[in-house]
Design a protein around this motif. Structure first.
Motif, PDB file in Angstrom:
ATOM      1  N   GLU A 299       4.636  -6.858   7.255  1.00  0.00           N
ATOM      2  CA  GLU A 299       4.019  -8.188   7.359  1.00  0.00           C
ATOM      3  C   GLU A 299       2.694  -8.129   8.110  1.00  0.00           C
ATOM      4  O   GLU A 299       1.893  -9.069   8.037  1.00  0.00           O
ATOM      5  CB  GLU A 299       4.990  -9.160   8.059  1.00  0.00           C
TER       6      GLU A 299
ATOM      7  N   ASP B 291      13.240  -2.805   3.118  1.00  0.00           N
ATOM      8  CA  ASP B 291      13.283  -3.983   2.248  1.00  0.00           C
ATOM      9  C   ASP B 291      12.141  -3.857   1.229  1.00  0.00           C
ATOM     10  O   ASP B 291      10.983  -4.084   1.554  1.00  0.00           O
ATOM     11  CB  ASP B 291      13.112  -5.238   3.114  1.00  0.00           C
ATOM     12  N   THR B 292      12.488  -3.468  -0.007  1.00  0.00           N
ATOM     13  CA  THR B 292      11.447  -3.186  -1.004  1.00  0.00           C
ATOM     14  C   THR B 292      10.638  -4.433  -1.362  1.00  0.00           C
ATOM     15  O   THR B 292       9.460  -4.326  -1.713  1.00  0.00           O
ATOM     16  CB  THR B 292      12.047  -2.574  -2.288  1.00  0.00           C
ATOM     17  N   LYS B 293      11.236  -5.596  -1.219  1.00  0.00           N
ATOM     18  CA  LYS B 293      10.475  -6.828  -1.494  1.00  0.00           C
ATOM     19  C   LYS B 293       9.426  -7.060  -0.410  1.00  0.00           C
ATOM     20  O   LYS B 293       8.282  -7.400  -0.693  1.00  0.00           O
ATOM     21  CB  LYS B 293      11.443  -8.020  -1.567  1.00  0.00           C
ATOM     22  N   ALA B 294       9.818  -6.839   0.846  1.00  0.00           N
ATOM     23  CA  ALA B 294       8.897  -7.070   1.979  1.00  0.00           C
ATOM     24  C   ALA B 294       7.708  -6.118   1.962  1.00  0.00           C
ATOM     25  O   ALA B 294       6.632  -6.454   2.452  1.00  0.00           O
ATOM     26  CB  ALA B 294       9.651  -6.945   3.294  1.00  0.00           C
TER      27      ALA B 294
ATOM     28  N   SER C 129       6.393  -4.717  -0.869  1.00  0.00           N
ATOM     29  CA  SER C 129       5.879  -4.562  -2.247  1.00  0.00           C
ATOM     30  C   SER C 129       4.365  -4.686  -2.369  1.00  0.00           C
ATOM     31  O   SER C 129       3.767  -4.188  -3.318  1.00  0.00           O
ATOM     32  CB  SER C 129       6.559  -5.557  -3.185  1.00  0.00           C
ATOM     33  N   HIS C 130       3.709  -5.342  -1.384  1.00  0.00           N
ATOM     34  CA  HIS C 130       2.248  -5.523  -1.434  1.00  0.00           C
ATOM     35  C   HIS C 130       1.490  -4.296  -0.921  1.00  0.00           C
ATOM     36  O   HIS C 130       0.280  -4.195  -1.123  1.00  0.00           O
ATOM     37  CB  HIS C 130       1.852  -6.722  -0.566  1.00  0.00           C
TER      38      HIS C 130
ATOM     39  N   GLY D 101       8.697   1.563  -5.156  1.00  0.00           N
ATOM     40  CA  GLY D 101       7.964   0.584  -5.961  1.00  0.00           C
ATOM     41  C   GLY D 101       6.537   0.353  -5.528  1.00  0.00           C
ATOM     42  O   GLY D 101       5.928  -0.659  -5.892  1.00  0.00           O
TER      43      GLY D 101
END
Length: 216
Positions: free
Chosen positions: A126, A148-151, A153-154, A184
């Motif tokens: 973040e 956490d691959t979503k957290a 991902s950017h 990812g």
């Protein structure tokens, strides 16, 4: 402020400017990477941080490196994790002190600083948007156990290494791209026919990559 640093303020002032945070290698100091601050994009704050552990006579380290009786080298991973936490706190403090775009913070690490950059980005996604990892490797032992691959991902990574690096073998560096892509993530990887250092072409390539990705 928990760590000492040098700052080059942006020549082009925006409401909020990007931050390029420089993390030096083992046995060096904040002046090392700061030597090319003038060549970095003019719209960015360039901040070079001094690692917390003193190495005589005038160097610093993010964590200790030990040698055993057989001359095997191993890292103090607990110290490394502590330094990751220190960098996280430092970013929080620095974005309060300067008008920095918190969505556009890039870590530029060399050697031990690159090893820490991987771990810091994955620990505090973040706080970070991009990583330039120069002549380092991805030490999974100091990254979070559960990612956490979503957290994350950017996150975007530019990785480079010298093919004749005598300090960190190029084979170690090559493992980072598939490991990060498995999470990812978008990764650019380059090799240059040099040792443990940043070739002019390498500097040119990562600078261009930063410029290309600054508005994405």
């Amino acid at each position: 402020m928990n760590l000492q640093y040098l700052v080059r303020e942006p020549k082009i002032r925006l409401d909020k400017n990007p931050l390029l945070l420089l993390l030096h290698g083992y046995g060096s100091n904040e002046e090392d990477l700061f030597s090319f601050a003038a060549e970095l994009p003019e719209d960015s704050f360039v901040i070079s941080v001094r690692a917390p552990y003193i190495l005589e006579p005038y160097g610093h380290a993010w964590y200790a490196i030990h040698f055993d009786a057989d001359e095997n080298k191993f890292s103090d991973n607990e110290q490394a994790k502590e330094s990751v936490a220190l960098i996280g706190i430092f970013i929080d403090e620095i974005v309060k002190q300067y008008p920095i775009d918190t969505e556009n913070v890039t870590l530029i690490g060399f050697s031990q600083g690159a090893i820490l950059s991987y771990a810091t980005a994955l620990t505090y996604p973040e706080k970070i948007s991009k990583v330039v990892a120069l002549s380092g490797y991805f030490n999974q032992d100091i990254a979070p156990e559960v990612i956490d691959t979503k957290a994350i991902s950017h996150l975007k990574f530019f990785i480079s290494h010298g093919t004749v690096d005598q300090v960190i073998p190029v084979d170690w560096a090559r493992k980072a791209k598939p490991a990060l892509e498995n999470l990812g993530l978008e990764v650019v990887y380059h090799e240059y026919p040099v040792g443990h250092g940043v070739a002019p072409q390498n500097f040119f390539d990562f600078k261009n990559w930063i410029i290309q990705n600054n508005n994405k």
